[in-house]
Design a protein around this motif. Structure first.
Motif, PDB file in Angstrom:
ATOM      1  N   ALA A  32      53.271 -26.736  -2.732  1.00  0.00           N
ATOM      2  CA  ALA A  32      52.694 -27.992  -2.245  1.00  0.00           C
ATOM      3  C   ALA A  32      52.832 -28.123  -0.733  1.00  0.00           C
ATOM      4  O   ALA A  32      52.023 -28.777  -0.089  1.00  0.00           O
ATOM      5  CB  ALA A  32      53.358 -29.181  -2.938  1.00  0.00           C
ATOM      6  N   GLY A  33      53.837 -27.483  -0.166  1.00  0.00           N
ATOM      7  CA  GLY A  33      54.045 -27.545   1.277  1.00  0.00           C
ATOM      8  C   GLY A  33      53.363 -26.441   2.048  1.00  0.00           C
ATOM      9  O   GLY A  33      53.484 -26.368   3.275  1.00  0.00           O
ATOM     10  N   ALA A  34      52.614 -25.586   1.377  1.00  0.00           N
ATOM     11  CA  ALA A  34      52.026 -24.411   2.030  1.00  0.00           C
ATOM     12  C   ALA A  34      51.012 -24.772   3.113  1.00  0.00           C
ATOM     13  O   ALA A  34      51.033 -24.200   4.208  1.00  0.00           O
ATOM     14  CB  ALA A  34      51.386 -23.502   0.988  1.00  0.00           C
ATOM     15  N   THR A  35      50.134 -25.706   2.839  1.00  0.00           N
ATOM     16  CA  THR A  35      49.095 -26.039   3.817  1.00  0.00           C
ATOM     17  C   THR A  35      49.675 -26.664   5.084  1.00  0.00           C
ATOM     18  O   THR A  35      49.371 -26.210   6.190  1.00  0.00           O
ATOM     19  CB  THR A  35      48.013 -26.929   3.190  1.00  0.00           C
ATOM     20  OG1 THR A  35      47.393 -26.192   2.125  1.00  0.00           O
ATOM     21  CG2 THR A  35      46.962 -27.333   4.199  1.00  0.00           C
ATOM     22  N   PRO A  36      50.536 -27.685   4.974  1.00  0.00           N
ATOM     23  CA  PRO A  36      51.116 -28.207   6.215  1.00  0.00           C
ATOM     24  C   PRO A  36      52.008 -27.181   6.920  1.00  0.00           C
ATOM     25  O   PRO A  36      52.110 -27.186   8.147  1.00  0.00           O
ATOM     26  CB  PRO A  36      51.906 -29.442   5.782  1.00  0.00           C
ATOM     27  CG  PRO A  36      52.037 -29.369   4.320  1.00  0.00           C
ATOM     28  CD  PRO A  36      50.924 -28.501   3.826  1.00  0.00           C
ATOM     29  N   TYR A  37      52.611 -26.270   6.157  1.00  0.00           N
ATOM     30  CA  TYR A  37      53.430 -25.230   6.776  1.00  0.00           C
ATOM     31  C   TYR A  37      52.573 -24.312   7.645  1.00  0.00           C
ATOM     32  O   TYR A  37      52.966 -23.954   8.758  1.00  0.00           O
ATOM     33  CB  TYR A  37      54.168 -24.418   5.709  1.00  0.00           C
ATOM     34  CG  TYR A  37      55.065 -23.356   6.295  1.00  0.00           C
ATOM     35  CD1 TYR A  37      56.320 -23.692   6.789  1.00  0.00           C
ATOM     36  CD2 TYR A  37      54.647 -22.036   6.381  1.00  0.00           C
ATOM     37  CE1 TYR A  37      57.142 -22.725   7.346  1.00  0.00           C
ATOM     38  CE2 TYR A  37      55.466 -21.063   6.935  1.00  0.00           C
ATOM     39  CZ  TYR A  37      56.714 -21.415   7.412  1.00  0.00           C
ATOM     40  OH  TYR A  37      57.529 -20.462   7.981  1.00  0.00           O
ATOM     41  N   LEU A  38      51.408 -23.936   7.148  1.00  0.00           N
ATOM     42  CA  LEU A  38      50.529 -23.075   7.933  1.00  0.00           C
ATOM     43  C   LEU A  38      50.071 -23.762   9.211  1.00  0.00           C
ATOM     44  O   LEU A  38      49.994 -23.154  10.276  1.00  0.00           O
ATOM     45  CB  LEU A  38      49.319 -22.642   7.096  1.00  0.00           C
ATOM     46  CG  LEU A  38      49.624 -21.642   5.996  1.00  0.00           C
ATOM     47  CD1 LEU A  38      48.385 -21.405   5.143  1.00  0.00           C
ATOM     48  CD2 LEU A  38      50.136 -20.339   6.570  1.00  0.00           C
ATOM     49  N   ARG A  39      49.782 -25.051   9.124  1.00  0.00           N
ATOM     50  CA  ARG A  39      49.399 -25.811  10.336  1.00  0.00           C
ATOM     51  C   ARG A  39      50.583 -25.882  11.296  1.00  0.00           C
ATOM     52  O   ARG A  39      50.417 -25.704  12.496  1.00  0.00           O
ATOM     53  CB  ARG A  39      48.930 -27.203   9.928  1.00  0.00           C
ATOM     54  CG  ARG A  39      48.635 -28.122  11.073  1.00  0.00           C
ATOM     55  CD  ARG A  39      47.166 -28.150  11.409  1.00  0.00           C
ATOM     56  NE  ARG A  39      46.930 -29.200  12.387  1.00  0.00           N
ATOM     57  CZ  ARG A  39      46.256 -29.015  13.490  1.00  0.00           C
ATOM     58  NH1 ARG A  39      45.715 -27.856  13.736  1.00  0.00           N
ATOM     59  NH2 ARG A  39      46.081 -29.985  14.342  1.00  0.00           N
ATOM     60  N   LEU A  40      51.775 -26.145  10.772  1.00  0.00           N
ATOM     61  CA  LEU A  40      52.988 -26.178  11.588  1.00  0.00           C
ATOM     62  C   LEU A  40      53.201 -24.842  12.284  1.00  0.00           C
ATOM     63  O   LEU A  40      53.483 -24.777  13.485  1.00  0.00           O
ATOM     64  CB  LEU A  40      54.199 -26.525  10.710  1.00  0.00           C
ATOM     65  CG  LEU A  40      55.591 -26.398  11.306  1.00  0.00           C
ATOM     66  CD1 LEU A  40      55.762 -27.304  12.512  1.00  0.00           C
ATOM     67  CD2 LEU A  40      56.639 -26.716  10.244  1.00  0.00           C
ATOM     68  N   VAL A  45      55.886 -30.786   4.788  1.00  0.00           N
ATOM     69  CA  VAL A  45      56.309 -29.562   4.094  1.00  0.00           C
ATOM     70  C   VAL A  45      57.478 -29.873   3.171  1.00  0.00           C
ATOM     71  O   VAL A  45      57.500 -29.467   2.012  1.00  0.00           O
ATOM     72  CB  VAL A  45      56.714 -28.464   5.096  1.00  0.00           C
ATOM     73  CG1 VAL A  45      57.400 -27.300   4.387  1.00  0.00           C
ATOM     74  CG2 VAL A  45      55.517 -27.973   5.882  1.00  0.00           C
ATOM     75  N   MET A  46      58.454 -30.606   3.692  1.00  0.00           N
ATOM     76  CA  MET A  46      59.718 -30.783   2.981  1.00  0.00           C
ATOM     77  C   MET A  46      59.708 -31.925   1.971  1.00  0.00           C
ATOM     78  O   MET A  46      60.529 -31.925   1.056  1.00  0.00           O
ATOM     79  CB  MET A  46      60.832 -30.982   4.003  1.00  0.00           C
ATOM     80  CG  MET A  46      61.018 -29.752   4.885  1.00  0.00           C
ATOM     81  SD  MET A  46      62.121 -29.979   6.293  1.00  0.00           S
ATOM     82  CE  MET A  46      63.671 -30.229   5.469  1.00  0.00           C
ATOM     83  N   ILE A  60      52.397 -35.160  -4.507  1.00  0.00           N
ATOM     84  CA  ILE A  60      51.417 -34.239  -5.107  1.00  0.00           C
ATOM     85  C   ILE A  60      51.737 -34.025  -6.583  1.00  0.00           C
ATOM     86  O   ILE A  60      50.853 -34.061  -7.435  1.00  0.00           O
ATOM     87  CB  ILE A  60      51.384 -32.900  -4.360  1.00  0.00           C
ATOM     88  CG1 ILE A  60      50.766 -33.097  -2.968  1.00  0.00           C
ATOM     89  CG2 ILE A  60      50.623 -31.838  -5.139  1.00  0.00           C
ATOM     90  CD1 ILE A  60      50.809 -31.893  -2.084  1.00  0.00           C
ATOM     91  N   VAL A  61      53.000 -33.823  -6.898  1.00  0.00           N
ATOM     92  CA  VAL A  61      53.408 -33.621  -8.289  1.00  0.00           C
ATOM     93  C   VAL A  61      53.128 -34.882  -9.104  1.00  0.00           C
ATOM     94  O   VAL A  61      52.604 -34.794 -10.235  1.00  0.00           O
ATOM     95  CB  VAL A  61      54.898 -33.216  -8.368  1.00  0.00           C
ATOM     96  CG1 VAL A  61      55.409 -33.226  -9.791  1.00  0.00           C
ATOM     97  CG2 VAL A  61      55.093 -31.848  -7.732  1.00  0.00           C
ATOM     98  N   GLU A  62      53.428 -36.056  -8.553  1.00  0.00           N
ATOM     99  CA  GLU A  62      53.152 -37.309  -9.261  1.00  0.00           C
ATOM    100  C   GLU A  62      51.652 -37.498  -9.478  1.00  0.00           C
ATOM    101  O   GLU A  62      51.215 -37.886 -10.563  1.00  0.00           O
ATOM    102  CB  GLU A  62      53.714 -38.489  -8.480  1.00  0.00           C
ATOM    103  CG  GLU A  62      55.222 -38.587  -8.518  1.00  0.00           C
ATOM    104  CD  GLU A  62      55.750 -39.715  -7.628  1.00  0.00           C
ATOM    105  OE1 GLU A  62      54.938 -40.515  -7.105  1.00  0.00           O
ATOM    106  OE2 GLU A  62      56.973 -39.768  -7.448  1.00  0.00           O
ATOM    107  N   ALA A  63      50.865 -37.227  -8.444  1.00  0.00           N
ATOM    108  CA  ALA A  63      49.411 -37.391  -8.570  1.00  0.00           C
ATOM    109  C   ALA A  63      48.849 -36.417  -9.607  1.00  0.00           C
ATOM    110  O   ALA A  63      47.988 -36.796 -10.411  1.00  0.00           O
ATOM    111  CB  ALA A  63      48.753 -37.162  -7.208  1.00  0.00           C
ATOM    112  N   ALA A  64      49.318 -35.195  -9.610  1.00  0.00           N
ATOM    113  CA  ALA A  64      48.851 -34.215 -10.583  1.00  0.00           C
ATOM    114  C   ALA A  64      49.172 -34.669 -12.007  1.00  0.00           C
ATOM    115  O   ALA A  64      48.332 -34.565 -12.910  1.00  0.00           O
ATOM    116  CB  ALA A  64      49.459 -32.854 -10.305  1.00  0.00           C
TER     117      ALA A  64
END
Length: 104
Positions: A26-34, A87-88, A94-98
């Motif tokens: 779930a943190g992969a996309t913001p991690y890549l931007r970071l 990220v953290m 995301i888990v709740e929304a899913a």
């Protein structure tokens, strides 16, 4: 600050991969931007420093590289703090929304 945020997010991500892979994913996309903003800031800063120290006579080019690095540092790099947080901690929502979407 960006390097510190990158380090903290990287350590968290490595630990999360072991303990909670879904949180890490779930943190992969913001991690890549970071990562991109941090790396971009580092390389632009190195280029600006090299230009400032250069004696090749290209004053206009040096000024342009320094201005670009300054703009990047002042307007884009501050996003790294929020991205580290995303990220953290972003996995919770995301888990709740899913779960809510699957239950609907």
């Amino acid at each position: 600050d960006a390097l510190a945020a990158m380090g903290e997010a990287s350590c968290w991500l490595l630990q999360a991969l072991k303990e909670n892979p879904n949180a890490a994913l779930a943190g992969a996309t913001p991690y890549l931007r970071l990562f991109g903003l941090t790396a971009g800031g580092v390389y632009l800063a190195k280029g600006a420093l090299a230009s400032a120290r250069s004696t090749d006579g290209d004053a206009r080019g040096a000024k342009a590289r320094i201005s670009l690095a300054r703009h990047f540092a002042e307007h884009l790099v501050p996003e790294t703090s929020g991205l580290k947080t995303a990220v953290m901690t972003g996995h919770t929502t995301i888990v709740e929304a899913a779960a809510d979407v699957l239950a609907a």
